[in-house]
Design an enzyme around this catalytic site. Structure first.
Site, short mmCIF file in Angstrom:
data_model
loop_
_atom_site.label_atom_id
_atom_site.label_comp_id
_atom_site.label_asym_id
_atom_site.label_seq_id
_atom_site.Cartn_x
_atom_site.Cartn_y
_atom_site.Cartn_z
N TYR A 196 -22.67 -36.73 8.51
CA TYR A 196 -22.05 -36.03 7.39
C TYR A 196 -23.03 -36.04 6.23
CZ TYR A 196 -18.74 -34.98 3.60
OH TYR A 196 -18.10 -34.43 2.52
N ASP A 215 -31.21 -38.71 5.08
CA ASP A 215 -30.07 -38.80 4.17
C ASP A 215 -29.67 -40.26 4.05
OD1 ASP A 215 -27.77 -38.69 2.73
OD2 ASP A 215 -26.72 -37.28 4.03
N LYS A 226 -24.27 -42.91 -4.09
CA LYS A 226 -23.53 -44.17 -4.05
C LYS A 226 -24.16 -45.31 -4.87
CE LYS A 226 -21.46 -42.67 0.26
NZ LYS A 226 -20.03 -42.49 0.31
N1 PMP Z 1 -24.50 -37.99 2.79
C1 PMP Z 1 -23.98 -39.11 3.31
C2 PMP Z 1 -24.76 -39.87 4.33
C3 PMP Z 1 -22.73 -39.56 2.91
O1 PMP Z 1 -22.23 -40.68 3.44
C4 PMP Z 1 -22.02 -38.82 1.93
C5 PMP Z 1 -20.65 -39.26 1.43
N2 PMP Z 1 -20.00 -40.21 2.13
C6 PMP Z 1 -22.61 -37.66 1.41
C7 PMP Z 1 -23.85 -37.28 1.85
C8 PMP Z 1 -21.90 -36.86 0.38
O2 PMP Z 1 -21.85 -37.55 -0.82
P1 PMP Z 1 -20.75 -37.18 -1.94
O3 PMP Z 1 -19.42 -37.54 -1.36
O4 PMP Z 1 -21.15 -37.99 -3.12
O5 PMP Z 1 -20.86 -35.72 -2.21
#
Ligand code: PMP
Length: 427
Positions: free
Chosen positions: A143, A237, A265
Protein backbone atom coordinates in the site's frame (compact mmCIF):
# COMPACT_ATOMS: atom_id res chain seq x y z
CA UNK A 1 -18.12 -1.60 28.31
CA UNK A 2 -18.42 0.22 24.96
CA UNK A 3 -21.78 1.99 25.43
CA UNK A 4 -20.50 5.55 24.92
CA UNK A 5 -18.39 4.54 21.93
CA UNK A 6 -21.38 2.80 20.33
CA UNK A 7 -23.44 5.95 20.75
CA UNK A 8 -20.59 8.15 19.47
CA UNK A 9 -20.21 5.86 16.46
CA UNK A 10 -23.92 6.15 15.64
CA UNK A 11 -23.65 9.95 15.81
CA UNK A 12 -20.50 9.92 13.67
CA UNK A 13 -22.16 7.72 11.05
CA UNK A 14 -24.84 10.38 10.53
CA UNK A 15 -22.32 12.97 9.34
CA UNK A 16 -19.17 11.04 8.35
CA UNK A 17 -19.23 8.14 5.84
CA UNK A 18 -18.91 4.95 7.86
CA UNK A 19 -18.32 7.12 10.92
CA UNK A 20 -14.58 7.39 10.25
CA UNK A 21 -12.10 9.49 8.30
CA UNK A 22 -9.97 6.53 7.23
CA UNK A 23 -11.72 3.22 6.47
CA UNK A 24 -9.62 0.80 8.51
CA UNK A 25 -10.65 2.59 11.72
CA UNK A 26 -14.22 1.30 11.35
CA UNK A 27 -13.29 -2.23 12.56
CA UNK A 28 -15.11 -3.75 9.57
CA UNK A 29 -12.66 -6.60 9.28
CA UNK A 30 -13.01 -7.75 12.89
CA UNK A 31 -16.56 -6.53 13.58
CA UNK A 32 -17.79 -4.54 16.56
CA UNK A 33 -17.61 -0.80 17.16
CA UNK A 34 -14.30 1.06 17.33
CA UNK A 35 -13.59 2.59 20.73
CA UNK A 36 -13.71 6.39 20.53
CA UNK A 37 -10.54 7.75 22.02
CA UNK A 38 -10.41 10.27 24.81
CA UNK A 39 -6.67 10.52 25.23
CA UNK A 40 -3.37 8.72 25.05
CA UNK A 41 -0.58 8.54 27.61
CA UNK A 42 2.71 6.76 26.91
CA UNK A 43 1.92 3.21 25.82
CA UNK A 44 -1.75 3.55 26.75
CA UNK A 45 -4.99 4.68 25.16
CA UNK A 46 -8.13 5.68 27.04
CA UNK A 47 -11.57 5.59 25.42
CA UNK A 48 -14.65 7.66 26.23
CA UNK A 49 -16.14 4.78 28.25
CA UNK A 50 -13.13 4.95 30.57
CA UNK A 51 -11.47 1.77 29.25
CA UNK A 52 -7.70 1.68 29.23
CA UNK A 53 -5.76 -0.18 26.52
CA UNK A 54 -2.14 -1.06 25.93
CA UNK A 55 -1.70 0.46 22.48
CA UNK A 56 0.07 -1.63 19.82
CA UNK A 57 -1.12 0.65 17.01
CA UNK A 58 0.38 3.99 18.09
CA UNK A 59 -1.56 5.92 15.46
CA UNK A 60 -0.46 3.32 12.86
CA UNK A 61 3.22 3.90 13.50
CA UNK A 62 4.16 7.57 13.98
CA UNK A 63 4.36 7.56 17.79
CA UNK A 64 7.61 5.75 18.42
CA UNK A 65 7.90 7.50 21.81
CA UNK A 66 4.27 6.75 22.68
CA UNK A 67 1.53 9.27 23.38
CA UNK A 68 2.24 12.72 24.86
CA UNK A 69 6.03 12.49 24.90
CA UNK A 70 7.01 15.53 26.98
CA UNK A 71 9.85 16.73 24.73
CA UNK A 72 7.74 16.55 21.59
CA UNK A 73 4.79 18.18 23.33
CA UNK A 74 6.99 21.02 24.57
CA UNK A 75 8.47 21.67 21.12
CA UNK A 76 5.02 21.69 19.53
CA UNK A 77 3.58 24.13 22.08
CA UNK A 78 6.58 26.43 21.79
CA UNK A 79 6.33 26.46 18.00
CA UNK A 80 2.56 26.98 17.98
CA UNK A 81 3.05 30.21 19.90
CA UNK A 82 4.94 31.67 16.95
CA UNK A 83 2.13 30.94 14.50
CA UNK A 84 0.72 27.84 12.86
CA UNK A 85 1.73 28.28 9.24
CA UNK A 86 3.43 30.87 7.08
CA UNK A 87 3.54 29.49 3.56
CA UNK A 88 7.14 30.71 3.61
CA UNK A 89 10.38 28.91 4.45
CA UNK A 90 11.49 28.35 8.04
CA UNK A 91 14.81 27.04 9.35
CA UNK A 92 12.99 24.10 10.91
CA UNK A 93 12.55 22.53 7.46
CA UNK A 94 16.29 22.68 6.77
CA UNK A 95 17.03 21.25 10.20
CA UNK A 96 14.70 18.29 9.74
CA UNK A 97 15.96 17.74 6.19
CA UNK A 98 19.52 17.67 7.57
CA UNK A 99 18.57 15.07 10.19
CA UNK A 100 17.22 12.78 7.45
CA UNK A 101 19.94 13.41 4.86
CA UNK A 102 22.74 12.80 7.36
CA UNK A 103 21.54 9.29 7.88
CA UNK A 104 21.66 8.00 4.30
CA UNK A 105 24.55 7.82 1.86
CA UNK A 106 22.24 7.87 -1.15
CA UNK A 107 20.15 10.92 -0.20
CA UNK A 108 21.17 14.56 -0.62
CA UNK A 109 17.87 16.39 -0.60
CA UNK A 110 14.40 16.04 0.89
CA UNK A 111 11.05 17.60 -0.02
CA UNK A 112 8.42 17.68 2.72
CA UNK A 113 4.72 17.10 2.09
CA UNK A 114 1.78 16.50 4.44
CA UNK A 115 1.08 12.75 4.12
CA UNK A 116 2.53 9.45 2.97
CA UNK A 117 0.10 9.49 0.05
CA UNK A 118 1.54 12.76 -1.21
CA UNK A 119 5.07 11.46 -0.73
CA UNK A 120 4.61 8.37 -2.90
CA UNK A 121 2.49 10.17 -5.48
CA UNK A 122 5.16 12.85 -5.85
CA UNK A 123 8.00 10.30 -5.88
CA UNK A 124 6.35 8.56 -8.83
CA UNK A 125 5.86 11.81 -10.70
CA UNK A 126 9.52 12.57 -10.11
CA UNK A 127 10.59 9.11 -11.34
CA UNK A 128 8.51 9.56 -14.48
CA UNK A 129 9.87 13.06 -14.99
CA UNK A 130 13.48 11.90 -14.61
CA UNK A 131 13.21 8.82 -16.83
CA UNK A 132 10.73 10.17 -19.37
CA UNK A 133 8.86 6.86 -19.09
CA UNK A 134 5.27 6.13 -18.06
CA UNK A 135 4.75 2.67 -16.57
CA UNK A 136 5.24 1.93 -12.90
CA UNK A 137 5.51 -1.42 -11.17
CA UNK A 138 3.88 -2.00 -7.83
CA UNK A 139 3.36 -5.22 -5.91
CA UNK A 140 0.16 -6.90 -4.78
CA UNK A 141 -0.51 -6.16 -1.13
CA UNK A 142 1.84 -3.18 -0.91
CA UNK A 143 0.00 0.00 0.00
CA UNK A 144 1.39 3.36 -0.98
CA UNK A 145 -1.48 5.66 -0.08
CA UNK A 146 -4.64 6.41 -2.00
CA UNK A 147 -3.51 8.31 -5.10
CA UNK A 148 -5.24 7.07 -8.27
CA UNK A 149 -2.42 5.21 -9.96
CA UNK A 150 -1.46 3.37 -6.76
CA UNK A 151 -4.91 2.12 -5.80
CA UNK A 152 -4.45 -1.15 -7.62
CA UNK A 153 -4.24 -4.38 -5.64
CA UNK A 154 -3.21 -2.38 -2.58
CA UNK A 155 -2.99 -3.73 0.96
CA UNK A 156 -4.13 -2.24 4.27
CA UNK A 157 -7.76 -0.99 4.25
CA UNK A 158 -8.05 -1.81 0.55
CA UNK A 159 -7.21 -5.43 1.19
CA UNK A 160 -9.48 -5.48 4.18
CA UNK A 161 -12.39 -4.49 1.98
CA UNK A 162 -11.46 -6.96 -0.72
CA UNK A 163 -11.45 -4.25 -3.38
CA UNK A 164 -8.85 -4.89 -6.07
CA UNK A 165 -9.16 -1.29 -7.14
CA UNK A 166 -11.51 1.57 -6.39
CA UNK A 167 -14.52 2.90 -8.27
CA UNK A 168 -13.77 6.47 -9.20
CA UNK A 169 -10.36 5.59 -10.57
CA UNK A 170 -10.60 5.50 -14.38
CA UNK A 171 -8.93 2.52 -16.05
CA UNK A 172 -7.10 5.05 -18.21
CA UNK A 173 -5.27 6.25 -15.09
CA UNK A 174 -4.23 2.80 -13.89
CA UNK A 175 -3.25 1.34 -17.25
CA UNK A 176 0.33 2.42 -16.57
CA UNK A 177 0.38 0.60 -13.22
CA UNK A 178 1.78 -2.90 -13.70
CA UNK A 179 1.11 -5.17 -10.76
CA UNK A 180 3.48 -8.00 -9.87
CA UNK A 181 3.54 -10.59 -7.12
CA UNK A 182 5.69 -9.66 -4.11
CA UNK A 183 8.82 -11.81 -3.76
CA UNK A 184 8.27 -13.37 -7.22
CA UNK A 185 11.45 -12.83 -9.26
CA UNK A 186 10.24 -14.50 -12.47
CA UNK A 187 7.08 -12.44 -12.51
CA UNK A 188 9.09 -9.23 -12.16
CA UNK A 189 11.54 -10.16 -14.91
CA UNK A 190 8.67 -10.92 -17.28
CA UNK A 191 7.13 -7.54 -16.52
CA UNK A 192 10.35 -5.76 -17.58
CA UNK A 193 10.52 -7.92 -20.72
CA UNK A 194 6.93 -7.01 -21.64
CA UNK A 195 7.21 -3.24 -21.26
CA UNK A 196 9.93 -0.92 -22.50
CA UNK A 197 8.31 2.03 -20.78
CA UNK A 198 8.99 1.37 -17.07
CA UNK A 199 9.82 4.49 -15.08
CA UNK A 200 10.11 2.90 -11.66
CA UNK A 201 9.40 0.12 -9.22
CA UNK A 202 7.74 1.22 -6.01
CA UNK A 203 8.03 -1.23 -3.16
CA UNK A 204 7.65 -1.49 0.59
CA UNK A 205 10.98 -3.28 1.16
CA UNK A 206 9.48 -4.51 4.40
CA UNK A 207 5.80 -4.76 3.57
CA UNK A 208 3.60 -3.75 6.47
CA UNK A 209 0.28 -3.39 4.70
CA UNK A 210 -0.48 -7.06 4.15
CA UNK A 211 0.58 -7.81 7.68
CA UNK A 212 4.35 -7.87 8.12
CA UNK A 213 5.87 -9.57 5.07
CA UNK A 214 9.51 -8.67 4.41
CA UNK A 215 10.90 -8.89 0.89
CA UNK A 216 13.76 -11.37 0.49
CA UNK A 217 17.26 -9.97 -0.12
CA UNK A 218 17.32 -11.85 -3.41
CA UNK A 219 14.08 -10.27 -4.55
CA UNK A 220 15.24 -6.76 -3.67
CA UNK A 221 18.56 -7.35 -5.40
CA UNK A 222 16.61 -8.34 -8.51
CA UNK A 223 14.54 -5.16 -8.27
CA UNK A 224 17.80 -3.17 -8.19
CA UNK A 225 19.37 -5.13 -11.03
CA UNK A 226 16.36 -4.79 -13.33
CA UNK A 227 15.98 -1.07 -12.62
CA UNK A 228 19.66 -0.53 -13.46
CA UNK A 229 19.48 -2.69 -16.57
CA UNK A 230 16.35 -1.02 -17.99
CA UNK A 231 16.98 2.55 -16.83
CA UNK A 232 14.21 2.67 -14.23
CA UNK A 233 14.34 4.09 -10.70
CA UNK A 234 13.76 2.09 -7.54
CA UNK A 235 11.47 3.75 -4.99
CA UNK A 236 11.66 2.41 -1.47
CA UNK A 237 8.44 3.33 0.27
CA UNK A 238 9.60 3.70 3.86
CA UNK A 239 6.58 5.64 5.09
CA UNK A 240 6.04 2.88 7.64
CA UNK A 241 9.48 1.28 7.99
CA UNK A 242 11.41 4.57 8.11
CA UNK A 243 12.94 5.01 11.61
CA UNK A 244 10.96 1.92 12.67
CA UNK A 245 12.76 -1.08 11.16
CA UNK A 246 16.02 0.52 12.34
CA UNK A 247 17.34 4.06 12.76
CA UNK A 248 17.89 4.03 8.99
CA UNK A 249 14.66 2.20 8.32
CA UNK A 250 14.58 -0.79 6.00
CA UNK A 251 17.50 0.76 4.08
CA UNK A 252 19.61 0.43 7.20
CA UNK A 253 19.22 -3.34 7.43
CA UNK A 254 19.07 -4.34 3.78
CA UNK A 255 21.86 -4.76 1.24
CA UNK A 256 19.84 -3.22 -1.57
CA UNK A 257 19.25 0.53 -1.66
CA UNK A 258 16.59 2.58 -3.42
CA UNK A 259 17.03 5.67 -5.60
CA UNK A 260 14.11 7.56 -4.09
CA UNK A 261 12.93 7.04 -0.52
CA UNK A 262 9.57 8.08 0.81
CA UNK A 263 8.91 8.85 4.46
CA UNK A 264 5.95 9.64 6.71
CA UNK A 265 4.71 8.64 10.14
CA UNK A 266 7.75 8.78 12.51
CA UNK A 267 9.28 11.85 10.83
CA UNK A 268 6.20 13.80 11.93
CA UNK A 269 5.81 12.15 15.36
CA UNK A 270 2.02 12.26 15.02
CA UNK A 271 1.70 15.51 13.06
CA UNK A 272 0.75 15.29 9.36
CA UNK A 273 4.08 14.94 7.53
CA UNK A 274 5.46 13.01 4.59
CA UNK A 275 8.64 13.41 2.58
CA UNK A 276 10.49 12.07 -0.41
CA UNK A 277 14.22 12.15 -0.83
CA UNK A 278 16.90 11.23 -3.35
CA UNK A 279 20.26 12.24 -4.75
CA UNK A 280 21.02 15.86 -5.68
CA UNK A 281 20.78 14.90 -9.33
CA UNK A 282 17.34 13.28 -9.10
CA UNK A 283 15.90 15.96 -6.81
CA UNK A 284 17.26 18.61 -9.17
CA UNK A 285 14.40 17.72 -11.53
CA UNK A 286 11.90 19.01 -8.99
CA UNK A 287 10.35 22.47 -9.27
CA UNK A 288 11.60 25.20 -8.76
CA UNK A 289 15.03 23.73 -9.69
CA UNK A 290 13.61 21.54 -12.44
CA UNK A 291 10.42 21.02 -14.37
CA UNK A 292 8.63 18.32 -12.34
CA UNK A 293 5.92 20.21 -10.47
CA UNK A 294 4.99 19.50 -6.88
CA UNK A 295 3.71 21.86 -4.17
CA UNK A 296 1.71 22.26 -0.94
CA UNK A 297 0.21 25.15 1.07
CA UNK A 298 1.01 23.44 4.37
CA UNK A 299 4.10 21.51 3.24
CA UNK A 300 6.93 21.75 5.76
CA UNK A 301 4.48 23.06 8.34
CA UNK A 302 6.53 24.50 11.24
CA UNK A 303 4.62 22.72 14.01
CA UNK A 304 4.94 19.39 12.23
CA UNK A 305 8.65 20.03 11.55
CA UNK A 306 9.25 20.84 15.22
CA UNK A 307 7.60 17.61 16.33
CA UNK A 308 9.56 15.51 13.82
CA UNK A 309 12.81 17.23 14.66
CA UNK A 310 12.61 16.42 18.36
CA UNK A 311 11.54 12.85 17.59
CA UNK A 312 14.47 12.17 15.22
CA UNK A 313 17.02 13.89 17.46
CA UNK A 314 15.91 11.85 20.43
CA UNK A 315 16.12 8.65 18.39
CA UNK A 316 19.60 9.51 17.14
CA UNK A 317 20.94 10.58 20.51
CA UNK A 318 20.30 7.16 22.00
CA UNK A 319 19.80 5.01 18.97
CA UNK A 320 21.62 1.84 19.98
CA UNK A 321 19.81 1.51 23.27
CA UNK A 322 16.44 2.52 21.90
CA UNK A 323 16.42 0.19 18.90
CA UNK A 324 17.81 -2.77 20.85
CA UNK A 325 15.09 -2.28 23.45
CA UNK A 326 12.27 -1.87 20.92
CA UNK A 327 13.39 -4.91 19.04
CA UNK A 328 13.76 -7.03 22.18
CA UNK A 329 10.25 -6.11 23.26
CA UNK A 330 8.76 -6.80 19.82
CA UNK A 331 10.42 -10.23 19.88
CA UNK A 332 9.34 -10.92 23.44
CA UNK A 333 5.75 -10.19 22.44
CA UNK A 334 5.55 -12.27 19.26
CA UNK A 335 7.65 -15.17 20.53
CA UNK A 336 5.45 -15.25 23.61
CA UNK A 337 2.32 -15.30 21.44
CA UNK A 338 3.79 -18.05 19.28
CA UNK A 339 4.65 -20.20 22.34
CA UNK A 340 1.11 -19.87 23.65
CA UNK A 341 -0.36 -20.70 20.24
CA UNK A 342 1.86 -23.77 19.99
CA UNK A 343 0.76 -24.88 23.46
CA UNK A 344 -2.86 -24.87 22.27
CA UNK A 345 -2.11 -26.34 18.81
CA UNK A 346 -2.98 -23.12 17.02
CA UNK A 347 -0.93 -22.52 13.88
CA UNK A 348 0.69 -19.11 14.10
CA UNK A 349 3.48 -17.32 12.22
CA UNK A 350 5.30 -14.35 13.72
CA UNK A 351 7.98 -11.91 12.62
CA UNK A 352 9.49 -8.57 13.62
CA UNK A 353 11.65 -5.86 12.10
CA UNK A 354 12.84 -3.42 14.75
CA UNK A 355 9.73 -2.05 16.44
CA UNK A 356 7.38 -3.49 13.78
CA UNK A 357 5.75 -6.82 14.51
CA UNK A 358 3.32 -9.14 12.77
CA UNK A 359 1.47 -12.36 13.44
CA UNK A 360 -0.69 -14.54 11.24
CA UNK A 361 -2.92 -17.46 12.11
CA UNK A 362 -1.64 -19.89 9.48
CA UNK A 363 0.63 -22.90 8.94
CA UNK A 364 3.36 -21.27 6.86
CA UNK A 365 4.89 -17.78 6.87
CA UNK A 366 3.23 -15.87 3.99
CA UNK A 367 5.60 -14.54 1.32
CA UNK A 368 3.02 -12.60 -0.65
CA UNK A 369 -0.50 -11.20 -0.62
CA UNK A 370 -2.20 -14.37 -1.88
CA UNK A 371 -0.64 -16.39 0.93
CA UNK A 372 -1.76 -13.87 3.52
CA UNK A 373 -5.28 -14.36 2.15
CA UNK A 374 -5.11 -18.03 3.21
CA UNK A 375 -4.76 -17.15 6.90
CA UNK A 376 -7.55 -17.71 9.39
CA UNK A 377 -9.29 -14.33 9.50
CA UNK A 378 -12.13 -15.56 11.68
CA UNK A 379 -9.72 -16.66 14.38
CA UNK A 380 -7.91 -13.32 14.10
CA UNK A 381 -11.20 -11.42 14.53
CA UNK A 382 -12.08 -13.37 17.69
CA UNK A 383 -8.58 -12.93 19.09
CA UNK A 384 -8.67 -9.21 18.36
CA UNK A 385 -12.06 -8.67 19.95
CA UNK A 386 -11.28 -10.68 23.08
CA UNK A 387 -7.92 -8.95 23.55
CA UNK A 388 -9.62 -5.58 23.20
CA UNK A 389 -12.06 -6.52 25.94
CA UNK A 390 -9.08 -7.33 28.16
CA UNK A 391 -7.46 -3.97 27.44
CA UNK A 392 -5.05 -4.72 24.58
CA UNK A 393 -5.46 -2.65 21.43
CA UNK A 394 -4.06 -4.48 18.40
CA UNK A 395 -4.43 -3.36 14.78
CA UNK A 396 -7.93 -4.35 13.71
CA UNK A 397 -6.98 -6.42 10.67
CA UNK A 398 -4.58 -9.21 9.85
CA UNK A 399 -3.49 -7.05 6.91
CA UNK A 400 -1.82 -4.59 9.30
CA UNK A 401 1.41 -4.41 11.29
CA UNK A 402 1.80 -3.75 15.00
CA UNK A 403 4.11 -1.20 16.61
CA UNK A 404 6.07 -1.08 19.85
CA UNK A 405 6.75 2.30 21.47
CA UNK A 406 9.58 3.16 23.84
CA UNK A 407 7.32 3.49 26.89
CA UNK A 408 6.00 -0.10 26.76
CA UNK A 409 7.46 -2.13 29.61
CA UNK A 410 8.28 -5.81 29.89
CA UNK A 411 5.54 -6.04 32.53
CA UNK A 412 3.06 -4.66 29.98
CA UNK A 413 4.06 -7.39 27.57
CA UNK A 414 3.83 -10.06 30.27
CA UNK A 415 0.31 -8.88 31.07
CA UNK A 416 -0.56 -9.06 27.39
CA UNK A 417 0.78 -12.61 27.13
CA UNK A 418 -1.20 -13.69 30.20
CA UNK A 419 -4.35 -12.35 28.59
CA UNK A 420 -3.48 -14.02 25.29
CA UNK A 421 -3.04 -17.34 27.08
CA UNK A 422 -6.54 -17.16 28.53
CA UNK A 423 -7.99 -16.33 25.13
CA UNK A 424 -6.07 -18.82 23.02
CA UNK A 425 -7.13 -21.62 25.34
CA UNK A 426 -10.54 -21.39 23.70
CA UNK A 427 -9.66 -19.91 20.33
N1 PMP B 1 3.04 4.12 2.22
C1 PMP B 1 3.03 3.22 3.22
C2 PMP B 1 4.05 2.14 3.23
C3 PMP B 1 2.08 3.30 4.23
O1 PMP B 1 2.09 2.39 5.21
C4 PMP B 1 1.12 4.35 4.19
C5 PMP B 1 0.06 4.50 5.27
N2 PMP B 1 -0.14 3.47 6.11
C6 PMP B 1 1.17 5.25 3.13
C7 PMP B 1 2.15 5.13 2.17
C8 PMP B 1 0.19 6.37 3.05
O2 PMP B 1 0.43 7.30 4.05
P1 PMP B 1 -0.73 8.31 4.53
O3 PMP B 1 -1.78 7.48 5.17
O4 PMP B 1 -0.03 9.24 5.46
O5 PMP B 1 -1.23 9.02 3.32
Amino acid sequence: MFEKSIKAYEEACKVIPGGVDSPVRAFKSVGGTPPFIQKGEGAYLYDIDGNKYLDFVQSWGPLIFGHCDKDIEEAVIKTVKNGLSFGAPTELETQLANEIVEMYDNIDKVRFVSSGTEATMSAIRLARGVTGKNDIIKFEGCYHGHSDSLLVQAGSGMATFGAPSSPGVPADLTKHTLVCEYNNIENLKKCFEDSSDIACIIIEPIAGNMGLVPATEEFLATCRELCDKYGALLIFDEVMSGFRASLKGASGILKTQGDIITFGKVIGAGMPVGAFAASREIMGHLSPEGKVYQAGTLSGNPVAMAAGLVSLRKLKANSELIYADLSAKANKLVNGLKDIATKYNIPMQVDTRGSMFGFFFCEKAPKNFAEVGLCDFKRFATFHHEMLKKGFYFACSQYETGFICTTITNEDIDACLNAADEIMKNL
